[in-house]
Structures are given as structure tokens and as C-alpha cells.
Design an enzyme around this catalytic site. Structure first.
Site, PDB file in Angstrom:
ATOM      1  N   ASP A 314      39.469  39.732  35.278  1.00 14.84           N
ATOM      2  CA  ASP A 314      39.641  38.285  35.291  1.00 14.84           C
ATOM      3  C   ASP A 314      41.086  38.044  35.706  1.00 14.84           C
ATOM      4  O   ASP A 314      41.843  38.986  35.907  1.00 14.84           O
ATOM      5  CB  ASP A 314      39.351  37.663  33.915  1.00 14.84           C
ATOM      6  CG  ASP A 314      37.852  37.511  33.666  1.00 14.84           C
ATOM      7  OD1 ASP A 314      37.273  36.546  34.182  1.00 14.84           O
ATOM      8  OD2 ASP A 314      37.270  38.357  32.968  1.00 14.84           O
ATOM      9  N   ASP A 315      41.463  36.787  35.833  1.00 10.91           N
ATOM     10  CA  ASP A 315      42.816  36.473  36.287  1.00 10.91           C
ATOM     11  C   ASP A 315      43.057  37.071  37.677  1.00 10.91           C
ATOM     12  O   ASP A 315      42.348  36.760  38.609  1.00 10.91           O
ATOM     13  CB  ASP A 315      43.860  36.948  35.272  1.00 10.91           C
ATOM     14  CG  ASP A 315      43.673  36.308  33.901  1.00 10.91           C
ATOM     15  OD1 ASP A 315      42.853  35.390  33.786  1.00 10.91           O
ATOM     16  OD2 ASP A 315      44.335  36.735  32.953  1.00 10.91           O
ATOM     17  N   SER A 316      44.028  37.978  37.819  1.00  7.12           N
ATOM     18  CA  SER A 316      44.457  38.451  39.141  1.00  7.12           C
ATOM     19  C   SER A 316      43.573  39.591  39.666  1.00  7.12           C
ATOM     20  O   SER A 316      44.056  40.676  39.975  1.00  7.12           O
ATOM     21  CB  SER A 316      45.914  38.919  39.073  1.00  7.12           C
ATOM     22  OG  SER A 316      46.739  37.888  38.606  1.00  7.12           O
ATOM     23  N   TRP A 317      42.290  39.324  39.778  1.00  5.94           N
ATOM     24  CA  TRP A 317      41.367  40.375  40.209  1.00  5.94           C
ATOM     25  C   TRP A 317      41.049  40.320  41.696  1.00  5.94           C
ATOM     26  O   TRP A 317      40.373  41.212  42.232  1.00  5.94           O
ATOM     27  CB  TRP A 317      40.052  40.257  39.441  1.00  5.94           C
ATOM     28  CG  TRP A 317      39.267  39.015  39.786  1.00  5.94           C
ATOM     29  CD1 TRP A 317      39.325  37.818  39.147  1.00  5.94           C
ATOM     30  CD2 TRP A 317      38.348  38.845  40.859  1.00  5.94           C
ATOM     31  NE1 TRP A 317      38.497  36.917  39.749  1.00  5.94           N
ATOM     32  CE2 TRP A 317      37.874  37.519  40.815  1.00  5.94           C
ATOM     33  CE3 TRP A 317      37.863  39.688  41.857  1.00  5.94           C
ATOM     34  CZ2 TRP A 317      36.963  37.014  41.719  1.00  5.94           C
ATOM     35  CZ3 TRP A 317      36.945  39.182  42.766  1.00  5.94           C
ATOM     36  CH2 TRP A 317      36.495  37.854  42.692  1.00  5.94           C
TER      37      TRP A 317
END
Length: 705
Positions: A314-317
Site C-alpha cells: 500500500d502507499d508507495s507501491w
């Protein structure tokens, strides 16, 4: 089957200053791992308590001193100004007007300016560079057409990492605003490798480095007006990966140049919900290879220090879809996925890694993602946890994961004993499910469903976010229903259909809005695609269309599969044509739906309303929409069984709309789920167990006799 619950498979967020609480809950919830969370630390008392330790590392957002010393290494993005109306032959554009200026800063360096563009949006025409000039944060366009609308596309630095920005603005964080580095910049990449190596040396207590996540965040653009704080969000967009260096490298490799408009797309950006251009497909592959290469280098560093590397998906994937071509090459030891739903569990379980872990919701924060209280006045986190668990457990019965856990601030659980009890119960149920899978896989009906959309197997199960970002789309609800059904599910693209992708498929589902990536848009203008699916149904397959399936203008029908569905959407072309008088009421379906075959029938499979049309040896089915509920999931299963003639005699089952079952033949055990908040008494067909009275939300395990 061994029903004892042993410690293991649970990751607990610990917190310095709350050592007693941490160790008490670790014992109660059966934790074998303790982790830190953003804004928390683990004290020596916790680290030395005999648990494995996960440590959170945010690769690109913990380096403000370096970013301030080398601002050219920060990440960038293309933005487009809001349209400005030309009242005369000159128009002035303030590029960042309307944007949240704590998030963005104009990149007007000599390296960036050649990529800026100005557009006459009324005429859909690029304004020549010699016709505009930039000075002091403003663009002046000369020779403008009066009463035309003009926009500027420009590069800017992203000076506040979006997840940190969200936590500051929502959860009232007061720490410094974290910036983010771009690993494509040589200085930043050299620094990040050294940072990772030094971190491993100075954190000998850590067993697993939990990378949260990697390099490029999903796109989240804030505005300066609180009435529209979040201007744009797309959890699968690649728009935040761009930079002059990336554009130059792309041109060198592919032999053609990308421009700002390839990203801005008339102001709509390259949203995942739209079919990609050929340029976007090339750029995505370009970024995926880059991310995999750099990620592998960091993972190799972690492995050299004798530690494992897990990635938080999640986030910076962005750039590392687990089903993509390059993900497995990175060498992650595990993947952690935060989940609100069943389809997210299936996405995690399918990832190409040794260990699969779910992070449960609600997150231990005062306020949830929707802005409502959780661990604060008015919150009921135990209700939230159960609501999510009802989705999660049905998916886990179909496909297991290895671990579960929580994140956030553990001290917030104080004063919420019902939440502590709920997590304990979920942990027990998780271990029972995991033990069942260890003895043998669940029985599956002889039904293979192929979900057909633009992205195919690159993005199985999800669309472009969690349930709450895509709740409006029927397909995400269909995915949620399928995630817990005893059927085989594939995700195929339109290209796959032309390459034999329908082999072994019984039912194809195509759902979406006209022109979007899920319905397919221009892909349906290919007669070979239509012919392949026509042949598939005519020879005995089934095609389920939902919303505006196969919709594409320019053909003799709006739905290109209308001849199979026996129904079409009237986009105005039928205005002078008489309707078939079939006596069928279309109320509850698409209000623009039109039956084009007198043999098309309207059918109710509560709570679903649909049309059915016999086509050759197969069937076309149309639904105006689909909203997930336990009843809708059970109705979809009945429909799939009816369309395929599947024989369920070998699998014990229950007809009640709120009760689902999963049969594990190796252990002769039936998992029975009550998805209702009331007591239910049911009978099971195919298993001699008498009547079962299930408590609200109970999961019962029944051993066959």
C-alpha cells in the site's frame, strides 16, 4: 484436526511507554512478532522479550536533511492548471492556483521548462511555445482566441509526502513535513543504498525489514479549498513517477518522446479507470522494470545483513504489481496487505512471495480513513473490526494466508475491551481456517469464471484502491462476491481472449461503464474479439454483462455483445423503432435498456434482477448493476450454477441467503458462516449433522459423520 491455538502467525504493533500493555496483548492475541508503526518506537524491554521484530522503513520519506541539501533529488509530477477563460487576445495563467501549496512547488528550472505546455482546450490545440512566456510564477499567453479556455501543463516538485500529509491533516500530526526522494536521481540512489546498508548495521535487533512501501506513491492531489480538499486520487496511477530524467531515459530506450499531455490527458490524468494509450502501456512497463531493479538492489542489501525483506503493499507501491512480470525478480520474503475486504485478501494470497500477511482494519488511529471516529469518542472499533472480518474470513476460506496483524498506536486499545475481545476471537478463527487449509484444500465447484477487463491478470481482484475508493463500480462488488465463492476465478484481458484465453472457461463476466477500462471501450471495436466471444457463448459458454458491458460507439449496436445478451442500451438510435411487446417489466434494470429479441426474459434471483437470452448452446445474461451483500453473493452463486449445470451433490451446502459454507474434504470438515447479526437455525444438505443454530456472526466448524 488439532484445534488448539498456539502462539504464532500474528504481528502486534508495540509501543514504547506501554510495555506492559504490549506484552499482555501479545500473549492474549498469540503474537509471535512485534512491530513498530509510524511515530512509535520499541523499547529494549519489548525488543528483548523473545519475539521476532519487524521494523518499518519508509525508504523514500525519512531524509529531509538530504532533500533540503539536494532539492533536485525530490520527486516530481505533471499538473495542469484549472482552465482560464480568455476575454481578449491575452490570458494570464497562475499554474498552481487552486492547489495545496504545502504539497507542490513549481519546477521552473531550465531542465524542466522544455516539458511545460500550454493548451487551447476549446480548440484542443497545443499553443506554440513562442506564443507564451513564463515569469514570476505566471504564464502569459499572447494571441489568444477570445472566449476560448486555456490551461498550462507544468512540472512541479512534490514537497510533502502524501501519506505523511494525510496524517498531519487528518490525525493532527505535528512533526516536520516529510519530503521524498527519487531513486532515479544518481545522488539520491547512491544515498538510499548507503542509508539501507547503514540502517541494517545499526538495527541488529530487527529480523524483518518492513518496507513501507518502496519508491513511488499512488496519486493523491490536494487542493487549497476545503470543499474539495482531495482533488484527485487514484491508488494505481503512475503519474507520480515522472521527471525530466525519466522522460529522457524513456525516449532513449523507446525511440520516441513523451510529452506533458501523455500524463495530463486533457486534465483527467491517466486514471486507471480509463483504457491506457499505447504510450501509457510502454511507460508502465518502463517504470515496472526500473522499480524491480532498484527494489532488488535494496533487498539484496537487507539479505546480506541476514535479515528478511517484506513489502507493505500500500502507499508507495506503484510499479510493482504482485502479478506483474517483474515482481518475483525482486526477491521479497513476504508481502503485507492492509485489508478491508475479501478481494484484497485474494490479491495478497496470490502474490509471488513465500509469506503472505494481512494487516487488519480498523487501524489503531483515532480517526478512520473515512474521517469517522474509531478509537475516539463516538467510535466503536469492535463493530468496524467485525464488519471487515465478515468480508475477510469468507475469502480466507477459499485461499489462505500465513499471517495476520494490526498497525498503529497500541495504547488506543485501552478503554475498548470489546475490541480486544473481537481481535482475540478473530485470531482463534484465523488459526482454525489456517489449520483446515494445512490438511487439504477446500472443495470447489466445476465452474471457472473469467473476469474480462483491460488490465487482465496484471491487476486481478482489485480495481484501483480499497472498497471505499471504488464502491460505485459494480465490478468491485462482483470481485468481492467471487472472493468467497467456491468457484475458480481468472482475470483476463481482451488480448488474452484473442490468444486462447477462453480455454477452460465456463462463464465470462464483463462489467463497467461505457468507455472505461473495465467495460473495455475501444477494445470492442475489434471484430475478432466480438467473434471470439460470440463463438464461446454459441458453443455453450455464458456471458454476463453488467452496467454497460461491451459498450462502444460506432457499431450497429451500442453493446457490441447485444446479440448475445438479447438486450442493448438505447443511446438514441432506437428513437423511431418499435419495441418488442413481451410483457416483461424492465423496472430495476438499466432505465435505457431495450430488449432486442422477443425471447429475452426478465428474471428475479433475489436480490438480483437480470435478463436471460438463449444463444446457441449458451446464454447471455444482463444486469444493470450489482451491489455486494451476503444475499447477492449467494444469488450470484446460484446463477453461476444454473448457467453451467454444476452438480453440487458432492459438496455440503446451505440454502439460507445469509449462510455460507466451505467444505474441506481431507478433514471432512464444513466451515459454516452466519453473516447475519441475528441467530439463525439452518439445515445442511449433503452432511449428516442435523439442524444448526448459529449465533450472530458465528463461524462454526462441523465434522462430517
Amino acid at each position: 484436526m488439532n484445534t488448539s491455538i498456539e502462539r504464532g502467525g500474528f504481528t502486534l504493533p508495540g509501543e514504547s511507554g506501554y510495555e506492559q500493555l504490549t506484552l499482555e496483548l501479545a500473549k492474549r492475541w498469540g503474537a509471535d512478532v512485534i512491530r513498530d508503526s509510524d511515530g512509535t518506537k520499541l523499547s529494549p524491554e519489548i525488543v528483548e522479550a523473545g519475539y521476532r521484530i519487524y521494523s518499518t522503513v519508509c525508504v523514500i520519506r525519512e531524509h529531509n536533511a538530504f532533500a533540503e541539501a539536494h532539492p533536485e533529488t525530490q520527486q516530481q509530477a505533471f499538473l495542469s492548471s484549472d482552465p482560464v477563460l480568455a476575454e481578449g487576445d491575452t490570458v494570464v495563467i497562475v499554474p498552481l492556483r487552486g492547489y495545496f501549496e504545502e504539497q507542490f512547488q513549481l519546477n521552473d528550472t531550465p531542465e524542466a521548462m522544455p516539458f511545460w505546455q500550454v493548451w487551447d482546450r476549446t480548440a484542443d490545440r497545443l499553443v506554440p511555445a513562442e506564443q507564451w512566456q513564463y515569469k514570476d510564477g505566471k504564464i502569459t499567453v499572447c494571441g489568444a482566441e477570445p472566449w476560448h479556455r486555456y490551461t498550462a501543463s507544468f512540472l512541479c516538485w512534490r514537497i510533502w509526502e502524501e501519506i505523511n500529509m494525510y496524517n498531519h491533516t487528518t490525525n493532527h500530526w505535528t512533526s516536520e513535513h516529510l519530503r521524498q526522494l527519487d531513486p532515479r536521481h544518481p545522488l539520491a540512489w547512491e544515498y538510499l543504498q548507503k542509508f539501507m546498508d547503514d540502517w541494517c548495521v545499526t538495527n541488529p535487533q530487527t529480523n524483518v525489514v518492513r518496507l513501507t512501501s518502496l519508491f513511488y506513491n499512488f496519486v493523491w492531489i490536494f487542493g487549497d479549498d476545503m470543499r474539495r480538499r482531495s482533488r484527485f486520487v487514484d491508488w494505481a496511477s503512475y503519474d507520480f513517477t515522472v521527471s525530466p530524467a525519466a522522460l529522457r531515459a524513456f525516449e532513449e530506450e523507446y525511440g520516441y518522446a513523451l510529452t506533458a499531455e501523455d500524463f495530463i490527458n486533457k486534465g483527467f490524468l491517466q486514471a486507471t479507470h480509463r483504457p491506457p494509450t499505447a504510450h501509457k502501456r510502454d511507460y508502465m512497463d518502463f517504470i515496472q522494470r526500473f522499480v524491480a531493479e532498484k527494489a532488488k538492489a535494496l533487498v539484496d542489501i537487507i539479505h546480506r545483513h541476514g535479515k528478511q525483506a517484506y513489502v507493505f503493499y500500500d502507499d508507495s507501491w506503484v510499479g510493482m504489481e504482485p502479478s506483474g512480470k517483474y515482481f518475483a525478480s525482486v526477491g521479497f520474503d513476504g508481502l503485507i496487505k492492509c485489508v478491508f475486504s475479501g478481494f484484497e485478501c485474494r490479491l495478497c494470497a496470490d502474490a509471488k512471495v513465500p509469506v503472505h500477511e494481512l494487516r487488519f482494519h480498523p487501524y489503531l488511529f483515532p480517526v478512520g480513513l473515512g474521517g469517522l471516529p474509531t478509537f475516539s469518542e463516538g467510535g466503536h472499533p469492535e463493530r468496524d473490526a467485525m464488519d471487515y472480518w465478515l468480508h475477510v474470513r469468507r475469502a480466507l476460506l477459499r485461499e489462505p494466508v500465513d499471517r495476520i496483524g494490526l498497525g498503529g498506536y497500541l495504547h488506543l486499545t485501552e478503554g475498548y475491551p470489546a475490541f480486544v475481545d473481537a481481535i482475540e476471537n478473530m485470531t482463534h478463527e484465523f488459526h482454525r481456517i489456517k489449520a483446515l487449509h494445512a490438511e487439504g484444500a477446500p472443495a470447489t465447484l466445476p465452474i471457472t469464471v473469467a473476469v474480462l477487463h483491460t488490465w487482465g491478470s496484471l491487476r486481478p481482484w482489485t480495481l484501483s484502491g480499497h472498497f471505499h475508493e471504488t464502491d460505485w463500480n459494480a465490478l468491485i462488488h462482483i470481485n468481492e462476491a467471487l472472493s468467497g465463492l467456491p468457484v475458480n476465478v481468472r482475470f483476463i484481458s481482451f488480448e488474452d481472449v484473442l490468444k486462447g484465453g477462453l480455454e477452460g472457461v465456463d462463464v465470462v463476466i464483463n462489467a463497467g461503464r461505457a468507455g472505461d477500462a473495465w467495460s473495455g471501450g475501444a477494445a470492442w471495436s475489434d471484430p475478432e474479439l466480438v467473434a471470439a466471444l460470440t463463438r464461446f457463448v454459441y458453443r455453450g459458454g455464458a456471458f454476463i454483462g453488467v452496467g454497460e458491458p461491451s459498450a462502444c460507439p460506432g457499431g450497429d449496436t451500442f453493446f457490441r455483445m447485444a446479440h448475445v445478451l438479447g438486450a442493448d442500451e438505447d443511446d438514441g438510435r432506437y428513437a423511431c423503432h418499435a419495441k418488442w411487446e413481451t410483457g416483461e417489466s424492465l423496472e430495476g434494470l438499466n432505465p435505457c435498456l431495450r430488449l432486442i429479441d422477443p425471447d429475452t426474459r426478465v428474471v428475479d434471483i433475489e436480490p438480483l434482477k437480470l435478463t436471460r437470452h438463449a444463444f446457441g448452446k449458451g446464454t447471455g445474461v444482463y444486469m444493470g448493476g450489482f451491489a455486494y451483500s451476503p444475499e447477492a453473493a449467494k444469488a450470484l452463486l446460484r446463477l453461476l450454477m444454473d448457467l453451467t449445470g454444476a452438480d453440487t451433490a458432492q459438496i455440503p451446502a446451505c440454502d439460507h441467503p445469509y449462510v455460507e459454507t466451505a467444505w474441506f474434504p481431507a478433514s471432512k470438515t464444513l466451515a459454516v458462516l452466519n453473516n447475519a447479526e441475528e441467530e439463525i437455525t439452518v439445515s445442511i444438505t449433503g452432511l449428516d449433522c442435523g439442524e444448526l443454530t448459529l449465533a450472530p456472526f458465528e463461524m462454526r466448524f462441523v465434522v462430517g459423520r
